[in-house]
Design an enzyme around this catalytic site. Structure first.
Site, PDB file in Angstrom:
ATOM      1  N   TYR A  52       0.842  -1.200   0.000  1.00  0.00           N
ATOM      2  CA  TYR A  52       0.000   0.000   0.000  1.00  0.00           C
ATOM      3  C   TYR A  52       0.883   1.260   0.000  1.00  0.00           C
ATOM      4  O   TYR A  52       0.406   2.362  -0.231  1.00  0.00           O
ATOM      5  CB  TYR A  52      -0.960   0.034   1.202  1.00  0.00           C
ATOM      6  CG  TYR A  52      -1.895  -1.154   1.308  1.00  0.00           C
ATOM      7  CD1 TYR A  52      -2.131  -2.002   0.223  1.00  0.00           C
ATOM      8  CD2 TYR A  52      -2.553  -1.437   2.505  1.00  0.00           C
ATOM      9  CE1 TYR A  52      -2.991  -3.089   0.337  1.00  0.00           C
ATOM     10  CE2 TYR A  52      -3.410  -2.524   2.622  1.00  0.00           C
ATOM     11  CZ  TYR A  52      -3.613  -3.348   1.538  1.00  0.00           C
ATOM     12  OH  TYR A  52      -4.464  -4.423   1.665  1.00  0.00           O
ATOM     13  N   LYS A  88       1.339  -7.294   5.527  1.00  0.00           N
ATOM     14  CA  LYS A  88       1.375  -8.397   4.561  1.00  0.00           C
ATOM     15  C   LYS A  88       2.682  -8.431   3.778  1.00  0.00           C
ATOM     16  O   LYS A  88       3.221  -7.384   3.407  1.00  0.00           O
ATOM     17  CB  LYS A  88       0.204  -8.261   3.577  1.00  0.00           C
ATOM     18  CG  LYS A  88      -1.130  -8.028   4.281  1.00  0.00           C
ATOM     19  CD  LYS A  88      -2.317  -7.997   3.348  1.00  0.00           C
ATOM     20  CE  LYS A  88      -3.545  -7.485   4.093  1.00  0.00           C
ATOM     21  NZ  LYS A  88      -3.683  -6.036   4.158  1.00  0.00           N
TER      22      LYS A  88
END
Ligand code: A2P
Length: 319
Positions: free
Chosen positions: A50, A75
């Protein structure tokens, strides 16, 4: 009232609503995270890809809420399957924390970094640089090491279908705590949920509102339920997930919607029946199909279409 938290297979508690941060721009995400924590959120869902984890860290610090009270997920990005330590270390440094509460394999797909890009490598022919021979068992073994080191308190997966999980189950020593997938009434994944329930793997819903340009929010059946309860369609979509035993991760950078999204309501049996049955009635639809040109094993995942779209340059900036 729907559960405000669930228990992971590690024994840890996880708040049933978390703030999603995908597509939250670096300039806005710190304020969103700070506002969410001040409004009562205790769960933030992040990812290296992100590209905003530094700002998320700033938002947590600015909120004044102690780190120990916040459930933090991140993640492993696809281009680090052969170097999981690099991904987790980057994340911990960016977030400014010593460990995360949950660390997920973002996709069961390894991308091979090249000179063109470390994060989104392409082949010369315009396809994604997917390592088609990579054994995900190796990625998972490295995730188990991250757990043993204490850099993550729990480990799990994201975007894993039943066939991928079946294969991993042949070699896993630690059962994933979580599988985070796209979930909403147009993509309820009832079979996947049953499979994961049986093995104590908690599902988490990303894009629970149908993401940007949501096809769900204007759905007449959904709006009828919302009207009946005197709440917004978004509140119904968010309440639906904990009601079926699923963690929900709505993304917002708007202060009012951040506050609204933490409020769960009780849905009755007839509401649940309608919401559970929408996809089977012909409304099945995904809102997020990253075009790796790779079959992820979901019934409705079309690698040929994805490959064709990818060749036309039809993937968005991020994926
Ligand atoms: P914004 O960030 O401006 O609030 P999802 O969680 O399914 O990915 O959906 C995120 C999208 O839904 C974003 O565009 C977000 O915009 C919007 N959104 C978030 N909360 C609400 C809400 N309560 N009502 C309507 N749209 C919302």
């Amino acid at each position: 009232m729907p559960s405000t938290s669930f228990k992971l297979n590690t024994g840890a508690e996880i708040p049933s609503v978390g703030l999603g941060t995908w597509q939250a721009q670096p300039g806005e995400v710190a304020i969103a995270v700070e506002h969410a924590l001040r409004s009562g959120y205790r769960h933030v869902d992040c990812a290296l890809i992100y590209q905003n984890e530094k700002e998320v860290g700033t938002g947590i610090a600015n909120s004044g809420v102690p780190r120990s009270e916040v459930f933090l997920t991140s993640k492993l990005w696809n281009s680090f399957h052969d170097n999981v330590q690099k991904s987790i270390d980057q994340t911990l440094a960016d977030l400014g924390v010593e460990s995360v509460d949950l660390f997920l394999v973002h996709w069961p797909v390894r991308l091979v970094p090249n000179e063109g890009s470390e994060l989104f490598p392409m082949n010369a022919d315009g396809t994604r640089a997917v390592d088609k021979d990579w054994d995900q068992a190796k990625t998972w073994a490295a995730m188990e090491e991250v757990l043993a080191q204490g850099k993550a308190k729990a480990i799990g997966v994201s975007n894993w279908s039943i066939p991928y999980l079946e294969k991993l189950s042949q070699t896993w020593e630690v059962v994933p705590a979580v599988n985070q997938v796209e979930l909403h009434p147009f993509n309820p994944q009832h079979e996947l949920k049953a499979w994961c329930d049986k093995r104590g793997i908690l599902l988490e819903a990303y894009c629970p509102l149908g993401s940007t340009n949501s096809p769900l929010l204007s759905d007449p059946e959904l709006n009828q339920i919302a009207e009946k309860h005197g709440v917004s369609p978004a509140t119904i979509l968010i309440s639906y997930q904990p009601a079926r035993g699923v963690v929900v991760l709505p993304k917002s950078v708007s202060k009012g919607r951040i506050e609204q999204n933490l409020k769960l309501i009780d849905l009755d049996e007839s509401d649940m029946e309608v919401l559970n049955g929408m996809a089977a009635k012909g409304k099945q639809q995904r809102v997020n199909t990253p075009l790796f040109g790779w079959d992820l094993g979901f019934d409705d995942w079309y690698p040929e279409q994805a490959t064709a779209k990818l060749a036309r340059g039809g993937y968005n900036k991020t994926w």
